[in-house]
Scaffold this active site. Structure first.
Site, PDB file in Angstrom:
ATOM      1  CG  HIS A 112      63.470   1.841  98.561  1.00 11.88           C
ATOM      2  ND1 HIS A 112      63.583   2.997  99.158  1.00 11.88           N
ATOM      3  CD2 HIS A 112      64.260   0.879  99.264  1.00 11.88           C
ATOM      4  CE1 HIS A 112      64.309   2.616 100.408  1.00 11.88           C
ATOM      5  NE2 HIS A 112      64.740   1.242 100.340  1.00 11.88           N
ATOM      6  CD  GLU A 169      59.916   4.668  96.663  1.00 12.19           C
ATOM      7  OE1 GLU A 169      59.965   5.136  97.707  1.00 12.19           O
ATOM      8  OE2 GLU A 169      59.318   3.472  96.858  1.00 12.19           O
ATOM      9  CB  CYS A 186      63.976   6.590 101.654  1.00 13.68           C
ATOM     10  SG  CYS A 186      64.732   6.159 100.019  1.00 13.68           S
ATOM     11  CB  CYS A 228      62.771   6.704  96.519  1.00 14.90           C
ATOM     12  SG  CYS A 228      63.430   5.145  96.453  1.00 14.90           S
TER      13      CYS A 228
END
Length: 142
Positions: A68, A70, A96, A99
């Protein structure tokens, strides 16, 4: 009430541009990490270094190993002398659950994002942990 500055809008616009670098077809997500009005990291969703830049399988399902945005931005800082401690993370899509743990553990204190991820548990977790969370509507970024 939370204060939103012109810089918040500018960094989110930058995150939107960064998202366009992603090879993912289903969803392109961008991240910018800022500390003291200085960009210290950036990222977008995609495959790990050395992998083919193909995020989805033949059925359009995202490969499990896609990182992802981030996570990419936070991991990029792990190879530098910079720190996320006290920083603001700008995201085009809310994090999510997995993360959100990385965000909290990295020391990021503020999250500004545009769109909501289908599972809001990550946002709920960050708010409960004391991270300032702000959503800015995409129409406000023009």
């Amino acid at each position: 009430m939370t204060e939103i500055s012109k810089y918040d809008y500018a960094y989110l616009r930058m995150a939107k541009e960064w998202a366009k670098l992603s090879y993912c077809k289903r969803k392109q997500v961008g991240a910018i990490i800022v500390n003291n009005r200085q960009i210290i990291s950036d990222g977008y969703n995609g495959t790990p270094s050395g992998f083919e830049n193909c995020c989805e399988d033949e059925n359009g399902k995202t490969h499990w190993y896609v990182l992802h945005a981030e996570a990419n931005a936070i991991l990029k800082l792990a190879n530098s002398t910079q720190s996320c401690d006290g920083a603001t993370l700008y995201l085009t899509l809310s994090p999510c659950k997995e993360c959100s743990k990385l965000i909290l553990q990295s020391g990021i204190k503020r999250l500004v994002y545009i769109d909501s991820y289908s599972d809001e548990e990550g946002i709920k977790f960050l708010k409960e942990a004391g991270v300032e969370v702000i959503q800015i509507n995409n129409t406000e970024l023009t």
